[in-house]
Design a protein around this motif. Structure first.
Motif, PDB file in Angstrom:
ATOM      1  N   LEU A 240      -1.187   9.391  -7.178  1.00 24.10           N
ATOM      2  CA  LEU A 240      -1.445   8.747  -5.889  1.00 24.10           C
ATOM      3  C   LEU A 240      -0.596   9.393  -4.800  1.00 24.10           C
ATOM      4  O   LEU A 240      -1.075   9.659  -3.693  1.00 24.10           O
ATOM      5  N   GLU A 241       0.665   9.649  -5.134  1.00 25.64           N
ATOM      6  CA  GLU A 241       1.562  10.216  -4.127  1.00 25.64           C
ATOM      7  C   GLU A 241       1.085  11.590  -3.667  1.00 25.64           C
ATOM      8  O   GLU A 241       1.172  11.928  -2.485  1.00 25.64           O
ATOM      9  N   ALA A 242       0.554  12.358  -4.596  1.00 24.42           N
ATOM     10  CA  ALA A 242      -0.002  13.667  -4.223  1.00 24.42           C
ATOM     11  C   ALA A 242      -1.173  13.481  -3.260  1.00 24.42           C
ATOM     12  O   ALA A 242      -1.289  14.204  -2.255  1.00 24.42           O
ATOM     13  N   LYS A 243      -2.028  12.503  -3.561  1.00 20.38           N
ATOM     14  CA  LYS A 243      -3.161  12.216  -2.670  1.00 20.38           C
ATOM     15  C   LYS A 243      -2.685  11.804  -1.278  1.00 20.38           C
ATOM     16  O   LYS A 243      -3.249  12.216  -0.256  1.00 20.38           O
ATOM     17  N   LEU A 244      -1.649  10.998  -1.245  1.00 20.07           N
ATOM     18  CA  LEU A 244      -1.139  10.496   0.032  1.00 20.07           C
ATOM     19  C   LEU A 244      -0.633  11.627   0.912  1.00 20.07           C
ATOM     20  O   LEU A 244      -0.713  11.570   2.144  1.00 20.07           O
ATOM     21  N   LEU A 245      -0.097  12.657   0.254  1.00 22.03           N
ATOM     22  CA  LEU A 245       0.486  13.768   1.009  1.00 22.03           C
ATOM     23  C   LEU A 245      -0.517  14.894   1.244  1.00 22.03           C
ATOM     24  O   LEU A 245      -0.255  15.816   2.021  1.00 22.03           O
ATOM     25  N   ALA A 246      -1.661  14.810   0.608  1.00 23.67           N
ATOM     26  CA  ALA A 246      -2.628  15.906   0.661  1.00 23.67           C
ATOM     27  C   ALA A 246      -3.171  16.115   2.075  1.00 23.67           C
ATOM     28  O   ALA A 246      -3.471  17.242   2.482  1.00 23.67           O
ATOM     29  N   TYR A 262       1.014  -1.895  -6.500  1.00 23.78           N
ATOM     30  CA  TYR A 262       1.068  -0.611  -7.199  1.00 23.78           C
ATOM     31  C   TYR A 262       1.482   0.509  -6.256  1.00 23.78           C
ATOM     32  O   TYR A 262       2.269   1.390  -6.606  1.00 23.78           O
ATOM     33  N   SER A 263       0.966   0.489  -5.038  1.00 22.55           N
ATOM     34  CA  SER A 263       1.136   1.646  -4.160  1.00 22.55           C
ATOM     35  C   SER A 263       2.282   1.515  -3.170  1.00 22.55           C
ATOM     36  O   SER A 263       2.762   2.515  -2.634  1.00 22.55           O
ATOM     37  N   TYR A 264       2.741   0.290  -2.952  1.00 31.37           N
ATOM     38  CA  TYR A 264       3.713   0.072  -1.868  1.00 31.37           C
ATOM     39  C   TYR A 264       5.001   0.871  -2.057  1.00 31.37           C
ATOM     40  O   TYR A 264       5.532   1.451  -1.106  1.00 31.37           O
ATOM     41  N   ALA A 265       5.479   0.904  -3.297  1.00 35.56           N
ATOM     42  CA  ALA A 265       6.717   1.652  -3.558  1.00 35.56           C
ATOM     43  C   ALA A 265       6.548   3.119  -3.162  1.00 35.56           C
ATOM     44  O   ALA A 265       7.471   3.740  -2.625  1.00 35.56           O
TER      45      ALA A 265
ATOM     46  N   ILE B 286       7.733  -8.005 -13.920  1.00 28.50           N
ATOM     47  CA  ILE B 286       6.729  -7.288 -13.130  1.00 28.50           C
ATOM     48  C   ILE B 286       7.243  -6.978 -11.729  1.00 28.50           C
ATOM     49  O   ILE B 286       7.215  -5.842 -11.273  1.00 28.50           O
ATOM     50  N   LEU B 287       7.747  -7.994 -11.072  1.00 23.65           N
ATOM     51  CA  LEU B 287       8.195  -7.828  -9.699  1.00 23.65           C
ATOM     52  C   LEU B 287       9.296  -6.778  -9.530  1.00 23.65           C
ATOM     53  O   LEU B 287       9.161  -5.877  -8.699  1.00 23.65           O
ATOM     54  N   PRO B 288      10.388  -6.852 -10.290  1.00 23.82           N
ATOM     55  CA  PRO B 288      11.529  -5.964  -9.996  1.00 23.82           C
ATOM     56  C   PRO B 288      11.235  -4.481 -10.172  1.00 23.82           C
ATOM     57  O   PRO B 288      11.912  -3.656  -9.565  1.00 23.82           O
ATOM     58  N   ILE B 289      10.222  -4.147 -10.979  1.00 20.58           N
ATOM     59  CA  ILE B 289       9.942  -2.721 -11.108  1.00 20.58           C
ATOM     60  C   ILE B 289       9.008  -2.250 -10.006  1.00 20.58           C
ATOM     61  O   ILE B 289       8.886  -1.057  -9.752  1.00 20.58           O
ATOM     62  N   GLN B 290       8.344  -3.178  -9.330  1.00 20.04           N
ATOM     63  CA  GLN B 290       7.434  -2.792  -8.258  1.00 20.04           C
ATOM     64  C   GLN B 290       8.157  -2.734  -6.924  1.00 20.04           C
ATOM     65  O   GLN B 290       7.697  -2.082  -5.990  1.00 20.04           O
ATOM     66  N   LEU B 291       9.264  -3.432  -6.829  1.00 21.08           N
ATOM     67  CA  LEU B 291      10.028  -3.396  -5.583  1.00 21.08           C
ATOM     68  C   LEU B 291      10.613  -2.007  -5.396  1.00 21.08           C
ATOM     69  O   LEU B 291      10.801  -1.254  -6.342  1.00 21.08           O
TER      70      LEU B 291
END
Lengths: 339, 339
Positions: A240-246, A262-265, B286-291
């Motif tokens: 995903l990160e590669a896509k975001l920077l593409a 999933y994507s926020y981090a 679940i939460l702490p690894i997504q933060l």
DNA sequence: ATGAAAGCGCTAACAC
DNA sequence: GTGTTAGCGCTTTCAT
């Protein structure tokens, strides 16, 4: 001596016992307990007092078996989604808790086979209604027809397949996605990445359609394949990160809470949000206000959908009506100061 | 002419119909369907073929009514917690789905009154077992005794009150909090703020006790009243932020996911984490690894608790045993690079 | 190896 | 206003 007293499951007091105790006929007791107008109030009070004193509780299997009903509503869910499901259950419970119905819950684990089994359970339990959100492998509703044939009210909610056979309750998925893109466009974002779930879901397809058509409506070039990413259970965040920077994206549309989580981090890690991009999500509303910085979203409330679906179910039972596709209005919650 | 055909709920085929069809006795059909050894396999096959052909499905109310059982397990939950509840339900479902039991679900909405009503529903539905997480207003388990008296297996899980009457499944709350503080201390954190939920919960009191005793064990001065904050439903984040800045804290213990979600934005906004403080939480994981950045935590898995509780329930039903307090081991998930 | 009959607890015709 | 009776669909003695 103590070991002579072995455990014998207490024979619960029943209507017959109560009748004997009061020198009444079982049917009189039954009628008294259900406030039948024929019974004089003096008798009713005697019966109720005795029932309370001896902790009489009706055997609901016997009652509903006799009455050929069950006061049972089945809630069938595809998975354990922490964002949407609790709200949905809350909504369903809110409507049903004082209605005399109990909820029997089944999880299909996103398996069509299991869904078919569950349909049989619903028939075997003679449930009076079914609220079902479909598994992601379900392609049509044929396997639900036996429920309809048995006279059981079925309401599809959230993950639905539209047909002429069953009432549905959803948000306008296509419109929600379209509005989201439009919102980004109005805020001068023209390079937009769409993040979507499994495209085999009707819900995904509709949101992709809205995403695409909004580009056209706004006079933007239609999104290319590279501007639409589908996230599966095993998709790595590096991808995903590669896509975001593409590309030099200035806007991102995220179709659900799971995907936002999933994507926020990645947005934060790459210092894209709030620095370079704007985000709009479709969300149940809890997650985006807790994130820092917060995220604008169109509210897709599990609670509202659950409440509506349960209400539709009950009212359909009261006076049967035709198939209808209910659409819960969505609402923009604007939370970023950056767009 | 069409309106002459009014809807008549299809009379489902039953064992009697099947028997007539096959010129057999209902009892023979019943036995054939349940693979009774007396029935010869030829007859069994005939019966099963007919049952399949005519979509025979047993009426479970009739069956279990006759058998004086119900194959129903009640799951009673106090509220809709997005972190813990979905995992818990997943765990319960995992164990029960192939056991022949169905799940009837009730929400007490954190009301003791409602909890009492639900106990009556469980009795009226003749459930075979009850998995219950208590409401926050429940102070003892007296209202559950009628279940015990009726021979219904009860297992308390997560939000429990320990007693001699009922089996429980929990994590070691006190120990988890103690370990968390110890972990911070080992990483040279000595000014620790504890963030806790409603202190009327046993789960909160145990975690506070662990938090306090770990200070003593480590030779730290015991936490003052100002070092322990209780967050209620209506607590404003401004209030928490003032507390966070009131002292030069270098460590924070957060007792649950809801509270982590509630407080994390403040840590970030005030630039405390990861810059100035370390955080350790008790969390479902679940939460702490997504933060971002992630948060170290002791894993308090709803899934594991649900699985264990359901397994204990089933095994107790198979061979009754005494009351036992099961404790799920917790596990440190170390995720920050700052401590 | 199969049939006959009773009954789980409750309610609803139908009597009176 | 209350009693009598039958029966929902199923399983389970008991009989054959």
């Amino acid at each position: 001596m103590d070991n002579y007293f072995i455990f014998v499951p207490m024979n619960r007091i029943n209507i017959k016992d109560l009748a004997k105790l009061l020198s009444l006929n079982p049917s009189t007791v039954s009628r008294a307990l259900s406030d039948h107008p024929d019974i004089k109030s003096e008798t009713k009070e005697r019966v109720k007092a005795a029932a309370a004193e001896f902790n009489y509780l009706p055997n609901l299997h016997a009652r509903y078996f006799r009455q050929k009903s069950s006061r049972l509503i089945a809630l069938v869910l595809p998975e354990f989604n922490m964002y949407f499901i609790p709200g949905l259950m809350d909504g369903v419970n809110t409507v049903l808790k004082d209605s005399g119905y109990s909820i029997i819950i089944f999880f299909s684990d996103n398996s069509l086979e299991r869904e078919k089994e569950i349909v049989n359970y619903c028939l075997s339990w003679v449930v009076e209604g079914v609220l079902i959100s479909l598994s992601e492998h379900t392609k049509n509703c044929d396997h639900l027809l036996p429920l309809k044939d048995a006279g059981i009210t079925v309401v599809l909610l959230d993950k639905v397949i539209h047909s002429q056979d069953f009432t549905t309750v959803t948000i306008d998925d296509k419109d929600a996605a379209r509005n989201a893109v439009q919102y980004l466009y109005e805020n001068k974002k023209t390079h937009i990445l769409g993040i979507f779930a499994n495209p085999s879901l009707e819900i995904t397809r509709l949101r992709v359609a809205g995403f695409t058509s909004a580009h056209l409506d706004a006079g933007l070039p239609p999104p290319g394949d590279e501007d639409i990413v589908y996230i599966y259970k095993d998709t790595k965040s590096e991808w995903l990160e590669a896509k975001l920077l593409a590309k030099n994206y200035d806007g991102v549309f995220v179709m659900s809470d799971e995907l936002l989580m999933y994507s926020y981090a990645s947005f934060r890690k790459l210092q894209l949000y709030p620095q370079k991009i704007s985000i709009v999500a479709i969300s149940d509303g809890i997650l985006p206000i807790q994130l820092y910085p917060q995220v604008s979203h169109f509210l897709h409330s599990g609670y509202e959908i659950g409440k509506k679906a349960a209400a539709v179910l009950l009212s359909t039972k009261k006076e049967p009506s035709g198939v209808f596709h209910h659409v819960i209005p969505i609402q923009l919650i604007r939370l970023d100061s950056v767009v």
